[in-house]
Write a protein that holds these residues in place. Structure first.
Motif, mmCIF file in Angstrom:
data_model
loop_
_atom_site.group_PDB
_atom_site.id
_atom_site.type_symbol
_atom_site.label_atom_id
_atom_site.label_comp_id
_atom_site.label_asym_id
_atom_site.label_seq_id
_atom_site.Cartn_x
_atom_site.Cartn_y
_atom_site.Cartn_z
ATOM 1 N N GLY A 28 0.969 -1.105 0.047
ATOM 2 C CA GLY A 28 -0.103 -0.132 0.133
ATOM 3 C C GLY A 28 0.879 1.218 -0.022
ATOM 4 N N PRO A 29 0.406 2.316 0.429
ATOM 5 C CA PRO A 29 1.021 3.661 0.505
ATOM 6 C C PRO A 29 2.262 3.552 1.383
ATOM 7 C CG PRO A 29 -1.275 4.015 0.904
ATOM 8 C CD PRO A 29 -1.143 2.631 0.945
ATOM 9 N N ASN A 30 3.176 4.161 0.960
ATOM 10 C CA ASN A 30 4.734 4.064 1.805
ATOM 11 C C ASN A 30 4.899 5.652 2.410
ATOM 12 O OD1 ASN A 30 5.059 1.760 0.469
ATOM 13 N ND2 ASN A 30 6.605 2.376 -1.070
ATOM 14 N N ASP A 31 5.902 5.422 3.345
ATOM 15 C CA ASP A 31 6.250 6.889 3.792
ATOM 16 C C ASP A 31 7.075 7.631 2.865
ATOM 17 O OD1 ASP A 31 4.511 6.838 6.127
ATOM 18 O OD2 ASP A 31 6.257 6.401 7.475
ATOM 19 N N MET A 32 7.458 6.842 1.980
ATOM 20 C CA MET A 32 8.471 7.268 0.623
ATOM 21 C C MET A 32 8.006 7.218 -0.452
ATOM 22 S SD MET A 32 12.600 7.085 0.562
ATOM 23 C CE MET A 32 13.491 8.161 -0.429
ATOM 24 N N THR A 57 10.544 11.192 -2.375
ATOM 25 C CA THR A 57 9.880 12.062 -1.493
ATOM 26 C C THR A 57 9.452 11.428 -0.246
ATOM 27 O OG1 THR A 57 8.924 13.157 -3.638
ATOM 28 C CG2 THR A 57 8.021 13.814 -1.412
ATOM 29 N N LEU A 58 9.986 11.874 0.762
ATOM 30 C CA LEU A 58 9.371 11.472 2.098
ATOM 31 C C LEU A 58 8.111 12.203 2.433
ATOM 32 C CD1 LEU A 58 12.732 11.662 4.202
ATOM 33 C CD2 LEU A 58 11.400 9.448 3.449
ATOM 34 N N HIS A 59 7.301 11.333 2.914
ATOM 35 C CA HIS A 59 5.987 11.819 3.388
ATOM 36 C C HIS A 59 5.791 11.933 4.771
ATOM 37 C CE1 HIS A 59 4.899 11.578 -0.742
ATOM 38 N NE2 HIS A 59 5.040 10.204 -0.825
ATOM 39 N N ALA A 60 6.916 11.407 5.704
ATOM 40 C CA ALA A 60 7.041 11.432 6.974
ATOM 41 C C ALA A 60 8.319 11.202 7.321
ATOM 42 C CB ALA A 60 6.163 10.140 7.554
ATOM 43 N N PRO A 61 8.627 11.945 8.429
ATOM 44 C CA PRO A 61 10.066 11.945 9.108
ATOM 45 C C PRO A 61 10.574 10.436 9.099
ATOM 46 C CG PRO A 61 8.855 13.593 10.468
ATOM 47 C CD PRO A 61 7.772 12.775 9.687
ATOM 48 N N VAL A 62 11.676 9.882 9.103
ATOM 49 C CA VAL A 62 12.168 8.793 9.260
ATOM 50 C C VAL A 62 12.461 8.654 10.855
ATOM 51 C CG1 VAL A 62 13.957 7.132 8.798
ATOM 52 C CG2 VAL A 62 12.985 8.625 7.128
ATOM 53 N N THR A 63 11.942 7.869 11.878
ATOM 54 C CA THR A 63 12.301 7.845 13.084
ATOM 55 C C THR A 63 12.278 6.499 13.606
ATOM 56 O OG1 THR A 63 9.747 7.855 13.330
ATOM 57 C CG2 THR A 63 10.512 9.832 13.506
ATOM 58 N N ALA A 64 13.110 6.237 14.780
ATOM 59 C CA ALA A 64 13.455 5.088 15.470
ATOM 60 C C ALA A 64 12.381 4.839 16.149
ATOM 61 C CB ALA A 64 14.751 5.547 16.120
ATOM 62 N N PRO A 65 11.998 3.498 16.277
ATOM 63 C CA PRO A 65 12.884 2.601 15.710
ATOM 64 C C PRO A 65 12.486 1.903 14.368
ATOM 65 C CG PRO A 65 11.153 1.586 16.977
ATOM 66 C CD PRO A 65 10.988 2.926 17.117
ATOM 67 N N THR A 66 13.644 1.874 13.610
ATOM 68 C CA THR A 66 13.375 1.433 12.221
ATOM 69 C C THR A 66 14.232 0.113 11.951
ATOM 70 O OG1 THR A 66 15.377 2.937 11.575
ATOM 71 C CG2 THR A 66 13.439 3.856 11.264
ATOM 72 N N ARG A 134 4.932 2.240 9.549
ATOM 73 C CA ARG A 134 4.343 2.217 8.279
ATOM 74 C C ARG A 134 5.821 1.849 7.265
ATOM 75 N NH1 ARG A 134 0.178 5.233 5.878
ATOM 76 N NH2 ARG A 134 1.683 5.852 4.410
ATOM 77 N N ILE A 135 5.452 1.219 6.233
ATOM 78 C CA ILE A 135 6.658 0.832 5.427
ATOM 79 C C ILE A 135 7.184 2.044 4.645
ATOM 80 C CG2 ILE A 135 7.041 -0.248 3.318
ATOM 81 C CD1 ILE A 135 5.227 -2.575 3.866
#
Length: 149
Positions: A28-32, A57-66, A134-135
């Motif tokens: 489905g939709p990704n954060d990037m 394009t990032l749609h959300a900041p990349v935050t821990a834990p990843t 999210r992915i």
């Protein structure tokens, strides 16, 4: 007949050296939104680092834990797995989490473990899961790894 075999072998070698064709494997939709994805070096070198670069394009900041999950299948069977802390890899390269949405390219370098099947085509999947669950991205392609000097 020998000439045909030699030509087929040369075409296979040339094809294996070109960058593979990547496709999204996210359900489905990704954060990037990924517009470009690559792995270097290619072919992959067993027991050496490979660097994956996702541009988009990032749609959300990349935050821990990843998490970065790498899965390889050969003839329908799992032949390679690796799980890494996505933010730890980014941080070691000078990009600590949280990563702002203004960043358009992410590069992660990880070791190609000696357990990867070499000199055969393997279906590889690279999936990153963001700290929000999210992915971030999921990309798949058929790759080959070799024992480099």
């Amino acid at each position: 007949m020998k000439l045909f075999s030699v030509i087929a072998l040369l075409l296979a070698v040339v094809a294996s050296a070109q960058q593979p064709t990547w496709s999204s494997c996210a359900p489905g939709p990704n954060d990037m939104t990924v517009t470009s994805f690559s792995v270097t070096p290619y072919p992959l070198c067993v027991n050496q680092n490979m660097c994956i670069t996702a541009t988009g394009t990032l749609h959300a900041p990349v935050t821990a834990p990843t998490k970065l999950a790498i899965l390889g299948k050969c003839h329908g069977r799992i032949g390679y797995t690796d799980n890494q802390d996505f933010c730890a890899i980014l941080s070691s390269a000078g990009t600590p989490c949280p990563v702002p949405i203004t960043l358009s390219s992410l590069t992660l370098c990880v070791l190609v473990k000696p357990s990867i099947p070499s000199d055969i085509m393997i279906q590889m999947t690279f999936q990153a899961v963001n700290g929000n669950g999210r992915i971030l991205f999921c990309q798949a392609a058929t790759l080959i790894a070799t024992n480099c000097p």
